[in-house]
Design a protein around this motif. Structure first.
Motif, PDB file in Angstrom:
ATOM      1  N   THR A  77       0.846  -1.185   0.000  1.00 12.38           N
ATOM      2  CA  THR A  77       0.000   0.000   0.000  1.00 12.38           C
ATOM      3  C   THR A  77       0.881   1.234   0.000  1.00 12.38           C
ATOM      4  OG1 THR A  77      -1.665  -1.194   1.299  1.00 12.38           O
ATOM      5  CG2 THR A  77      -1.883   1.196   1.178  1.00 12.38           C
ATOM      6  N   VAL A  78       0.478   2.255  -0.745  1.00 15.50           N
ATOM      7  CA  VAL A  78       1.192   3.525  -0.758  1.00 15.50           C
ATOM      8  C   VAL A  78       0.377   4.528   0.050  1.00 15.50           C
ATOM      9  CG1 VAL A  78       2.314   5.282  -2.170  1.00 15.50           C
ATOM     10  CG2 VAL A  78       2.000   2.966  -3.075  1.00 15.50           C
ATOM     11  N   ILE A  79       1.026   5.220   0.987  1.00 20.18           N
ATOM     12  CA  ILE A  79       0.319   6.177   1.839  1.00 20.18           C
ATOM     13  C   ILE A  79       1.057   7.507   1.866  1.00 20.18           C
ATOM     14  CG2 ILE A  79      -0.614   4.335   3.312  1.00 20.18           C
ATOM     15  CD1 ILE A  79       1.480   5.105   5.421  1.00 20.18           C
ATOM     16  N   ASP A  80       0.341   8.541   2.262  1.00 20.87           N
ATOM     17  CA  ASP A  80       0.931   9.853   2.484  1.00 20.87           C
ATOM     18  C   ASP A  80       1.680   9.817   3.816  1.00 20.87           C
ATOM     19  OD1 ASP A  80       0.904  12.669   3.719  1.00 20.87           O
ATOM     20  OD2 ASP A  80       0.329  13.082   1.646  1.00 20.87           O
ATOM     21  N   ALA A  81       2.916  10.241   3.810  1.00 24.54           N
ATOM     22  CA  ALA A  81       3.750  10.149   5.007  1.00 24.54           C
ATOM     23  C   ALA A  81       3.232  11.015   6.147  1.00 24.54           C
ATOM     24  CB  ALA A  81       5.191  10.536   4.676  1.00 24.54           C
ATOM     25  N   ASP A  82       2.517  12.087   5.824  1.00 24.59           N
ATOM     26  CA  ASP A  82       2.038  12.994   6.869  1.00 24.59           C
ATOM     27  C   ASP A  82       0.627  12.653   7.334  1.00 24.59           C
ATOM     28  OD1 ASP A  82       4.424  14.538   6.756  1.00 24.59           O
ATOM     29  OD2 ASP A  82       3.663  15.498   4.937  1.00 24.59           O
ATOM     30  N   THR A  83      -0.281  12.423   6.384  1.00 23.14           N
ATOM     31  CA  THR A  83      -1.677  12.184   6.756  1.00 23.14           C
ATOM     32  C   THR A  83      -1.972  10.715   7.026  1.00 23.14           C
ATOM     33  OG1 THR A  83      -2.429  11.872   4.473  1.00 23.14           O
ATOM     34  CG2 THR A  83      -2.337  14.135   5.313  1.00 23.14           C
ATOM     35  N   ARG A  84      -1.087   9.835   6.552  1.00 21.28           N
ATOM     36  CA  ARG A  84      -1.257   8.369   6.656  1.00 21.28           C
ATOM     37  C   ARG A  84      -2.429   7.874   5.822  1.00 21.28           C
ATOM     38  NH1 ARG A  84       3.500   7.433   8.009  1.00 21.28           N
ATOM     39  NH2 ARG A  84       2.923   5.287   8.563  1.00 21.28           N
ATOM     40  N   GLU A  85      -2.934   8.698   4.936  1.00 18.84           N
ATOM     41  CA  GLU A  85      -4.031   8.313   4.056  1.00 18.84           C
ATOM     42  C   GLU A  85      -3.473   7.574   2.836  1.00 18.84           C
ATOM     43  OE1 GLU A  85      -7.330   8.689   4.459  1.00 18.84           O
ATOM     44  OE2 GLU A  85      -6.967   9.522   6.459  1.00 18.84           O
ATOM     45  N   PRO A  86      -4.224   6.590   2.295  1.00 18.26           N
ATOM     46  CA  PRO A  86      -3.756   5.888   1.095  1.00 18.26           C
ATOM     47  C   PRO A  86      -3.716   6.814  -0.109  1.00 18.26           C
ATOM     48  CG  PRO A  86      -6.007   5.243   1.651  1.00 18.26           C
ATOM     49  CD  PRO A  86      -5.508   6.059   2.794  1.00 18.26           C
ATOM     50  N   LEU A  87      -2.758   6.571  -1.003  1.00 15.29           N
ATOM     51  CA  LEU A  87      -2.592   7.398  -2.204  1.00 15.29           C
ATOM     52  C   LEU A  87      -2.981   6.577  -3.432  1.00 15.29           C
ATOM     53  CD1 LEU A  87       0.822   9.150  -1.453  1.00 15.29           C
ATOM     54  CD2 LEU A  87      -1.469  10.137  -1.310  1.00 15.29           C
ATOM     55  N   PRO A  88      -4.016   6.992  -4.152  1.00 15.06           N
ATOM     56  CA  PRO A  88      -4.437   6.239  -5.338  1.00 15.06           C
ATOM     57  C   PRO A  88      -3.596   6.573  -6.558  1.00 15.06           C
ATOM     58  CG  PRO A  88      -5.903   8.093  -4.979  1.00 15.06           C
ATOM     59  CD  PRO A  88      -4.928   8.097  -3.835  1.00 15.06           C
ATOM     60  N   PHE A  89      -3.476   5.612  -7.468  1.00 18.28           N
ATOM     61  CA  PHE A  89      -2.857   5.783  -8.780  1.00 18.28           C
ATOM     62  C   PHE A  89      -1.430   6.326  -8.706  1.00 18.28           C
ATOM     63  CE2 PHE A  89      -7.474   6.262  -9.527  1.00 18.28           C
ATOM     64  CZ  PHE A  89      -7.659   5.062 -10.204  1.00 18.28           C
ATOM     65  N   VAL A  90      -0.692   5.806  -7.750  1.00 15.47           N
ATOM     66  CA  VAL A  90       0.741   6.112  -7.659  1.00 15.47           C
ATOM     67  C   VAL A  90       1.490   5.158  -8.579  1.00 15.47           C
ATOM     68  CG1 VAL A  90       2.749   6.130  -6.123  1.00 15.47           C
ATOM     69  CG2 VAL A  90       0.527   6.934  -5.288  1.00 15.47           C
ATOM     70  N   SER A  91       2.478   5.666  -9.288  1.00 14.11           N
ATOM     71  CA  SER A  91       3.275   4.844 -10.191  1.00 14.11           C
ATOM     72  C   SER A  91       4.350   4.111  -9.401  1.00 14.11           C
ATOM     73  CB  SER A  91       3.913   5.714 -11.269  1.00 14.11           C
ATOM     74  OG  SER A  91       4.774   4.959 -12.088  1.00 14.11           O
ATOM     75  N   ILE A  92       4.401   2.780  -9.571  1.00 15.09           N
ATOM     76  CA  ILE A  92       5.429   1.961  -8.925  1.00 15.09           C
ATOM     77  C   ILE A  92       6.183   1.222 -10.026  1.00 15.09           C
ATOM     78  CG2 ILE A  92       5.940   0.124  -7.283  1.00 15.09           C
ATOM     79  CD1 ILE A  92       2.557   1.496  -6.956  1.00 15.09           C
ATOM     80  N   GLY A  93       7.413   1.596 -10.256  1.00  9.13           N
ATOM     81  CA  GLY A  93       8.226   0.973 -11.291  1.00  9.13           C
ATOM     82  C   GLY A  93       9.410   0.233 -10.702  1.00  9.13           C
ATOM     83  N   VAL A  94       9.992  -0.666 -11.487  1.00  2.70           N
ATOM     84  CA  VAL A  94      11.174  -1.415 -11.072  1.00  2.70           C
ATOM     85  C   VAL A  94      12.381  -0.797 -11.758  1.00  2.70           C
ATOM     86  CG1 VAL A  94      12.289  -3.665 -10.971  1.00  2.70           C
ATOM     87  CG2 VAL A  94       9.791  -3.510 -10.819  1.00  2.70           C
ATOM     88  N   SER A  95      13.303  -0.286 -10.975  1.00  4.64           N
ATOM     89  CA  SER A  95      14.472   0.411 -11.503  1.00  4.64           C
ATOM     90  C   SER A  95      15.256  -0.462 -12.479  1.00  4.64           C
ATOM     91  CB  SER A  95      15.378   0.844 -10.353  1.00  4.64           C
ATOM     92  OG  SER A  95      16.519   1.523 -10.839  1.00  4.64           O
ATOM     93  N   GLY A  96      15.621   0.119 -13.621  1.00  2.00           N
ATOM     94  CA  GLY A  96      16.412  -0.585 -14.610  1.00  2.00           C
ATOM     95  C   GLY A  96      15.626  -1.508 -15.511  1.00  2.00           C
TER      96      GLY A  96
END
Length: 420
Positions: free
Chosen positions: A39-58
């Motif tokens: 899960t991806v969350i906002d570091a300050d609000t702790r709320e989930p972040l929708p449609f965040v891009s997660i890529g694999v380096s290289g």
């Protein structure tokens, strides 16, 4: 104690069996995958972040978090470095060494600046360079799958649910062609059905490179047709990079076609990262001539993966297409109408396939395409992509209560279709 080596002579059948076993073992090893969940969350609000891009380096591997911030991603092996990015947050990298537990990825809010030197013609320069980059990148083709979901509401109540898995061919600005892999449709008899609405997703693109009179924002005619305002530069974690420019746009008053929205452009590479536009131009009509759509508002929202390198071409991550309007009919109450769609792209690669991709046409009929493939309930129950883009529980419940889910509407009073 040492044992002597005893030579073994294999028969032709045994040799073939041994070779086959070796090939199977190698194939199994080559296709072994590690499934990452998190899960991806906002570091300050702790709320989930929708449609965040997660890529694999290289690599070209990547995905995006769903509306609840959740994601799944298959990688060949561990350890791997994930690149996590979202327009309003600082990009971050995470080294993953184990898949034993779900990951929690935190992103910090990015600072937004508006340097005095970046005013005036600067947004026009960025849009022009983004257009030129699209012209170059448009030659790169992508092949993969896309999950399309459409929900229709009339007077606030859900009346249609359509879900389709497409094999899809795309480029850096649009879908080029699709072929259906699986589909299902549920609905209830009502005053209108939007059973051909996917054409608005499959035909829409950021620009038309063959047109010199294009009204698109990304075209040679941007200055003549649009007013631009630089809202700010979203700074990344690396202060040495230019950041992402957020530009509001609106058609000039003298232009009949009305549109307004926001485009996000990498100020260093000129890649379009996201494009959001709203327009009152809706070309659909009803098969019932007494019905009219008033006060329409169409919206298109397109997001792209962040390119792995400055010269790399990035594929689509998702597309949202929506319509709100009032349905009017003489002698009857006005009914608010809403059609919401989400198209999520996955398993994307640059490797061509031999599938028969078909360009979208105004003659297309979504229900005809769905009927052309046998409905497979197990496919939908066990599909991880469908599960990771959950639909509202009340919509599912509404269809299940009527016994309509997974069925076809054979008779409908009227249908909305794109205008020719």
């Amino acid at each position: 104690m040492r044992f002597p080596l005893i030579p073994v002579r294999l028969t032709p059948v045994a040799r073939r069996g041994s070779l086959l076993l070796l090939l199977l073992l190698l194939a199994a090893a080559a296709h072994a995958q590690v499934l990452l969940r998190g899960t991806v969350i906002d570091a300050d609000t702790r709320e989930p972040l929708p449609f965040v891009s997660i890529g694999v380096s290289g690599t070209s591997l990547g995905t995006a978090s769903n509306e609840n911030g959740e994601f799944t991603l298959s990688v060949p092996s561990l350890p791997r470095t994930l690149v996590v990015s979202e327009l309003s947050h600082q990009k971050d990298t995470v080294r993953v060494t184990s898949a034993a537990a779900p990951l929690t990825l935190e992103l910090r809010t990015a600072s937004i600046t508006l340097p005095e030197v970046k005013v005036g013609s600067y947004p026009f320069q960025l849009v022009d360079r983004a257009y030129r980059r699209l012209l170059r990148d448009n030659r790169q083709k992508f092949y993969g799958k896309a999950f399309y979901r459409q929900t229709t509401r009339i007077n606030g109540a859900p009346t249609e649910l359509q879900e389709v898995i497409w094999n899809v061919k795309s480029n850096s600005s649009r879908i080029e062609g699709t072929t259906i892999a699986q589909g299902r449709y549920a609905g209830v008899p009502t005053v209108n059905n939007f059973s051909n609405f996917s054409v608005y997703t499959r035909m829409y693109g950021l620009f038309n490179p063959d047109s010199t009179v294009s009204l698109a924002l990304l075209s040679p005619n941007t200055f003549q047709n649009y007013l631009l305002e630089l809202k700010g530069i979203v700074a990344g974690a690396d202060s040495l990079k230019a950041g992402v420019a957020e530009i509001d746009f609106e058609t000039r008053p003298e232009i009949k076609y009305r549109a307004k929205g926001t485009v996000w452009i990498d100020a260093e590479t000129y890649q379009v990262l996201r494009y959001l536009v709203s327009t009152p131009s809706f070309t659909g009509t009803s098969t019932n001539p007494t019905q009219k759509f008033s006060n329409p508002e169409m919206q298109y929202d397109m997001a792209f993966q962040e390119a792995a390198s400055p010269d790399a071409v990035a594929p689509l991550t998702y597309m949202k297409t929506s319509l709100t309007a009032d349905l009017t009919q003489p002698g009857k109450a006005t009914l608010p109408v809403s059609v919401q769609t989400l198209t999520f792209f996955y398993d994307t690669s640059t490797t061509p396939t031999d599938l028969p991709y078909t360009r979208a046409s105004l003659d297309d009929r979504d229900l005809d395409a769905i009927r052309s493939v046998k409905y497979n309930p197990e496919f939908w129950e066990n599909n991880s992509v469908v599960k990771r883009t959950p639909l509202e529980d009340e919509v599912i419940a509404a269809f299940e209560k009527r016994g309509a889910f997974g069925t076809m509407v054979k008779k409908a009073p009227t249908k909305a279709a794109p205008r020719r």
